[in-house]
Design a protein around this motif. Sequence first.
Motif, PDB file in Angstrom:
ATOM      1  N   ALA A 162      -9.167 -10.159  -3.583  1.00 52.93           N
ATOM      2  CA  ALA A 162      -8.541  -8.857  -3.361  1.00 52.93           C
ATOM      3  C   ALA A 162      -7.041  -9.028  -3.604  1.00 52.93           C
ATOM      4  N   ILE A 163      -6.636  -8.851  -4.850  1.00 57.01           N
ATOM      5  CA  ILE A 163      -5.303  -9.266  -5.282  1.00 57.01           C
ATOM      6  C   ILE A 163      -4.198  -8.537  -4.518  1.00 57.01           C
ATOM      7  N   LEU A 164      -4.234  -7.201  -4.503  1.00 57.21           N
ATOM      8  CA  LEU A 164      -3.164  -6.440  -3.865  1.00 57.21           C
ATOM      9  C   LEU A 164      -3.098  -6.708  -2.368  1.00 57.21           C
ATOM     10  N   THR A 165      -4.257  -6.704  -1.714  1.00 55.32           N
ATOM     11  CA  THR A 165      -4.283  -6.889  -0.261  1.00 55.32           C
ATOM     12  C   THR A 165      -3.776  -8.274   0.122  1.00 55.32           C
ATOM     13  N   GLU A 166      -4.195  -9.287  -0.608  1.00 53.47           N
ATOM     14  CA  GLU A 166      -3.755 -10.641  -0.295  1.00 53.47           C
ATOM     15  C   GLU A 166      -2.261 -10.804  -0.525  1.00 53.47           C
ATOM     16  N   ARG A 167      -1.727 -10.122  -1.522  1.00 51.76           N
ATOM     17  CA  ARG A 167      -0.291 -10.198  -1.775  1.00 51.76           C
ATOM     18  C   ARG A 167       0.491  -9.469  -0.687  1.00 51.76           C
ATOM     19  N   VAL A 168       0.029  -8.284  -0.296  1.00 49.12           N
ATOM     20  CA  VAL A 168       0.754  -7.492   0.696  1.00 49.12           C
ATOM     21  C   VAL A 168       0.776  -8.190   2.048  1.00 49.12           C
ATOM     22  N   PHE A 169      -0.360  -8.774   2.444  1.00 48.90           N
ATOM     23  CA  PHE A 169      -0.465  -9.401   3.766  1.00 48.90           C
ATOM     24  C   PHE A 169      -0.252 -10.915   3.728  1.00 48.90           C
ATOM     25  N   PRO A 210      -3.009   4.092  -1.702  1.00 47.75           N
ATOM     26  CA  PRO A 210      -3.276   2.725  -2.185  1.00 47.75           C
ATOM     27  C   PRO A 210      -3.043   1.699  -1.087  1.00 47.75           C
ATOM     28  N   VAL A 211      -3.629   0.526  -1.277  1.00 46.00           N
ATOM     29  CA  VAL A 211      -3.548  -0.529  -0.268  1.00 46.00           C
ATOM     30  C   VAL A 211      -2.114  -1.000  -0.071  1.00 46.00           C
ATOM     31  N   TYR A 212      -1.345  -1.093  -1.160  1.00 45.17           N
ATOM     32  CA  TYR A 212       0.020  -1.589  -1.007  1.00 45.17           C
ATOM     33  C   TYR A 212       0.897  -0.628  -0.210  1.00 45.17           C
ATOM     34  N   LEU A 240      -5.955 -10.797  10.373  1.00 40.53           N
ATOM     35  CA  LEU A 240      -6.711 -10.101   9.334  1.00 40.53           C
ATOM     36  C   LEU A 240      -7.000  -8.637   9.644  1.00 40.53           C
ATOM     37  N   PHE A 241      -6.828  -8.211  10.891  1.00 34.90           N
ATOM     38  CA  PHE A 241      -7.294  -6.875  11.281  1.00 34.90           C
ATOM     39  C   PHE A 241      -6.645  -5.768  10.456  1.00 34.90           C
ATOM     40  N   LEU A 242      -5.344  -5.800  10.296  1.00 33.09           N
ATOM     41  CA  LEU A 242      -4.667  -4.750   9.534  1.00 33.09           C
ATOM     42  C   LEU A 242      -5.079  -4.768   8.064  1.00 33.09           C
ATOM     43  N   ALA A 243      -5.328  -5.960   7.519  1.00 29.82           N
ATOM     44  CA  ALA A 243      -5.815  -6.050   6.142  1.00 29.82           C
ATOM     45  C   ALA A 243      -7.218  -5.457   6.028  1.00 29.82           C
ATOM     46  N   TRP A 244      -8.056  -5.719   7.027  1.00 30.56           N
ATOM     47  CA  TRP A 244      -9.396  -5.125   7.036  1.00 30.56           C
ATOM     48  C   TRP A 244      -9.308  -3.598   7.050  1.00 30.56           C
ATOM     49  N   VAL A 245      -8.464  -3.067   7.917  1.00 31.52           N
ATOM     50  CA  VAL A 245      -8.350  -1.608   8.037  1.00 31.52           C
ATOM     51  C   VAL A 245      -7.815  -0.995   6.750  1.00 31.52           C
ATOM     52  N   SER A 246      -6.841  -1.632   6.131  1.00 31.59           N
ATOM     53  CA  SER A 246      -6.275  -1.104   4.887  1.00 31.59           C
ATOM     54  C   SER A 246      -7.322  -1.023   3.789  1.00 31.59           C
ATOM     55  N   LEU A 247      -8.103  -2.080   3.635  1.00 33.96           N
ATOM     56  CA  LEU A 247      -9.170  -2.066   2.636  1.00 33.96           C
ATOM     57  C   LEU A 247     -10.270  -1.086   3.014  1.00 33.96           C
TER      58      LEU A 247
END
Length: 333
Positions: A273-280, A162-164, A200-207
Amino acid sequence: MINYILRRLVTAALLIVAVSMVTFAIFFLIPKAAHADPAEMYVGKSATPRDVEATRVKLGLDKPIYIQYTKFVKGLVVGRDYNSGPTVTHCSAPCFGYSFRTDREVWPLLLDRLPVTISLAIGAALMWLIGGVAGGVISALRRGKFSDRAVMVLALAGVSLPVYFTGLVFQSLFVHEWKIFKGGEYINFVDDPLGWANKLFLAWVSLALLFAANYARLTRATMLETLGEDYIRTARAKGLKERVVVGKHAMRAVLTPIVTIFGLDLGTLLGGAILTERVFSLPGIGKLSVDAVTQKDLPIILGATLFASFFIVMANLIVDLLYAVIDPRVRLS
């Protein structure tokens, strides 16, 4: 073709209206069913009955549900005034509601957060589309070999994490441990493009890891099926080069299901992108929605939901129109 486009536009408009009606009913009828007063949710339980009643009037909750919805739709076109007696609060068109917790209109709030969500969604979409489709094609062309198994193992790992989890691992390693990427607040593209990409790069890779797995598996399965079709064997029998057979003939059939899920995935992410925006810690629409749920801010929740549904409906419309461009068989039918 023009008639088809017009029909699809009318259908999309009717669908958005239907979604708005259902969403409006859910957010304003469920609290009543649960014996919860939205006016009390705003002013707090310690407020006097007079304060609660004034807030109910200001929010328009003292009117029947159909009148509330009519005023909501009218506000989208011409704006709306919230009257609480001595003061009048004007919400400019398009009025998606007024948040009395933040004392701001919902529409400007959504527009402020939209660039962050678009940046996240577009960057991740390019990564997972290129990586997933390329990996699926390579896997199909080298079926049973090491590269095929390697791609499928990576795809299975990507769809299982999962993304988180991946987001926290990436931040722990690349930001805090190795200090390759910077943390901190979101940076606007116009202020610092490199800092914007760095954030944003790590968020892009996670998604991208999560979504690319599905694209690789779907591309591989569709490509294997397509390579066994008669027209592919005919193209090879004519002496066409393998790259022409795969790139020009096989890929058209492969792209049809890819475009379908890509439109849905991108439309969903543009809604937040709820989870990704919260994590990052990205101040996008997804994070705004979560904060609104926590604060029980119904106008923001309603506005964000309608905003997300608009993107999904429009993504479906664009996908339908692209079918005829990608696959001639759809155009002939």
